[in-house]
Write a protein that holds these residues in place. Sequence first.
Motif, PDB file in Angstrom:
ATOM      1  N   SER A  55     -47.447 -18.574  74.454  1.00  0.00           N
ATOM      2  CA  SER A  55     -48.550 -19.459  74.087  1.00  0.00           C
ATOM      3  C   SER A  55     -48.003 -20.621  73.277  1.00  0.00           C
ATOM      4  O   SER A  55     -46.958 -20.519  72.635  1.00  0.00           O
ATOM      5  CB  SER A  55     -49.606 -18.706  73.273  1.00  0.00           C
ATOM      6  N   LYS A  83     -50.041 -20.140  78.045  1.00  0.00           N
ATOM      7  CA  LYS A  83     -51.314 -20.614  77.492  1.00  0.00           C
ATOM      8  C   LYS A  83     -51.046 -21.791  76.563  1.00  0.00           C
ATOM      9  O   LYS A  83     -50.225 -21.711  75.661  1.00  0.00           O
ATOM     10  CB  LYS A  83     -51.999 -19.488  76.706  1.00  0.00           C
ATOM     11  N   PHE A  84     -51.771 -22.881  76.797  1.00  0.00           N
ATOM     12  CA  PHE A  84     -51.688 -24.052  75.913  1.00  0.00           C
ATOM     13  C   PHE A  84     -53.059 -24.216  75.272  1.00  0.00           C
ATOM     14  O   PHE A  84     -54.046 -24.465  75.952  1.00  0.00           O
ATOM     15  CB  PHE A  84     -51.326 -25.303  76.702  1.00  0.00           C
ATOM     16  N   TRP A  85     -53.087 -24.078  73.949  1.00  0.00           N
ATOM     17  CA  TRP A  85     -54.354 -24.162  73.207  1.00  0.00           C
ATOM     18  C   TRP A  85     -54.150 -25.086  72.028  1.00  0.00           C
ATOM     19  O   TRP A  85     -53.222 -24.920  71.238  1.00  0.00           O
ATOM     20  CB  TRP A  85     -54.756 -22.775  72.718  1.00  0.00           C
ATOM     21  N   THR A 105     -53.183 -21.457  81.468  1.00  0.00           N
ATOM     22  CA  THR A 105     -54.478 -21.850  80.920  1.00  0.00           C
ATOM     23  C   THR A 105     -54.239 -22.973  79.923  1.00  0.00           C
ATOM     24  O   THR A 105     -53.391 -22.858  79.042  1.00  0.00           O
ATOM     25  CB  THR A 105     -55.191 -20.676  80.216  1.00  0.00           C
ATOM     26  N   THR A 106     -54.966 -24.064  80.081  1.00  0.00           N
ATOM     27  CA  THR A 106     -54.865 -25.173  79.137  1.00  0.00           C
ATOM     28  C   THR A 106     -56.271 -25.543  78.700  1.00  0.00           C
ATOM     29  O   THR A 106     -57.160 -25.782  79.533  1.00  0.00           O
ATOM     30  CB  THR A 106     -54.099 -26.367  79.730  1.00  0.00           C
ATOM     31  N   THR A 107     -56.488 -25.563  77.385  1.00  0.00           N
ATOM     32  CA  THR A 107     -57.838 -25.676  76.863  1.00  0.00           C
ATOM     33  C   THR A 107     -57.934 -26.679  75.722  1.00  0.00           C
ATOM     34  O   THR A 107     -56.957 -27.018  75.071  1.00  0.00           O
ATOM     35  CB  THR A 107     -58.337 -24.309  76.349  1.00  0.00           C
ATOM     36  N   GLY A 110     -55.432 -29.962  74.340  1.00  0.00           N
ATOM     37  CA  GLY A 110     -54.021 -29.887  74.709  1.00  0.00           C
ATOM     38  C   GLY A 110     -53.565 -31.087  75.520  1.00  0.00           C
ATOM     39  O   GLY A 110     -54.325 -31.676  76.291  1.00  0.00           O
ATOM     40  N   ILE A 112     -50.574 -31.944  78.094  1.00  0.00           N
ATOM     41  CA  ILE A 112     -49.448 -31.511  78.923  1.00  0.00           C
ATOM     42  C   ILE A 112     -49.095 -32.631  79.894  1.00  0.00           C
ATOM     43  O   ILE A 112     -49.953 -33.118  80.631  1.00  0.00           O
ATOM     44  CB  ILE A 112     -49.758 -30.226  79.710  1.00  0.00           C
ATOM     45  N   THR A 126     -58.331 -24.681  83.704  1.00  0.00           N
ATOM     46  CA  THR A 126     -58.428 -25.849  82.831  1.00  0.00           C
ATOM     47  C   THR A 126     -59.805 -25.866  82.172  1.00  0.00           C
ATOM     48  O   THR A 126     -60.828 -25.733  82.839  1.00  0.00           O
ATOM     49  CB  THR A 126     -58.206 -27.157  83.604  1.00  0.00           C
ATOM     50  N   LEU A 134     -53.946 -33.323  81.265  1.00  0.00           N
ATOM     51  CA  LEU A 134     -53.010 -32.611  82.129  1.00  0.00           C
ATOM     52  C   LEU A 134     -52.583 -33.618  83.182  1.00  0.00           C
ATOM     53  O   LEU A 134     -53.333 -33.910  84.123  1.00  0.00           O
ATOM     54  CB  LEU A 134     -53.644 -31.379  82.774  1.00  0.00           C
ATOM     55  N   THR A 201     -60.471 -17.672  79.916  1.00  0.00           N
ATOM     56  CA  THR A 201     -59.094 -18.061  79.616  1.00  0.00           C
ATOM     57  C   THR A 201     -58.321 -16.922  78.961  1.00  0.00           C
ATOM     58  O   THR A 201     -57.135 -16.733  79.231  1.00  0.00           O
ATOM     59  CB  THR A 201     -59.059 -19.312  78.725  1.00  0.00           C
TER      60      THR A 201
END
Length: 212
Positions: A55, A83-85, A105-107, A110, A112, A126, A134, A201
Motif C-alpha cells: 500500500s 493500493k494507493f490511498w 485500487t486507487t482512491t 492519489g 499516479i 478507481t 491516473l 476497495t
Amino acid sequence: MFHKVKWQKIETEEAAEKYDIGEASNGSIELDDLGDAPEHFLVHKGNLTLAGNHSYGETLKEDPDGIVVCVVDGDLTFEGNFKFWSADVYHVLLVTGSLTCERLTTTWDGQIFVGKDLNVKDTLVTDLTDAGHLIVKGALKAETWIECAGRGAIELGKKPKCRYVTASDEEDDERPKAIAAAKVLLPAFFEDGELNAEKLTKAAYAGKPLFR
C-alpha cells in the motif's frame, strides 16, 4: 511506503526538472498545484520488483501534512496487489516505465503517473475525487476495470480492451461499453442501492471475491 526499498533522495529543484509532473500529467497539473513542494523526491533508479501486497499513502513515514513524491525510474512490478490511498494530501507515484500488479485500487486524492503501460492482471478499481489523477501514457491492460465515482482525471494512451464496470451514469467514448455495477458486483457492496466504494476497495486489495 514500499517495504525495504532504498530510495535515493534528490533535491526537488533538480528532480522536478527531470521528473516533470506537468509532463507526466499531460499538462493537467504542476508540482506547485499539489501544495507545498517537498524538499526532495524519493527516487529508485532502475526496474523495481516487490513481492506480496503493498500500500502507498497510508504508511508514509514522511511529513504527514506534506506531499511525498516517489519516482521509479524504470518499471515497477508488484507480485501481488497494490493500493494507493491518499486523502486531503496529494502524494505522487511517478513510474517512468510500466506498472504491473495483480490488482490495483486507487482512491481519493492519489496521483499516479505511468510513462508506459499499466498492466493489471486481475482488477483495477478507481474511486478518485476531482483532484485525483491516473495518467497512463501507454495502454491499460486489465481483465476488469471498476470505476466507482466517475470523477478524477483518468487519461489512457489507448482505449482499453477490458470489461468495464461502473456505478456512474456518465458515458465516455474513450472507455469500453459500460456494464452496470449492480448487475455484476456482489450485493454485499451495496447499501440502499448505492455502491459502497470503501468496502469494495478493501475487498479488492485483500484479494476477496468481487463478482456474483
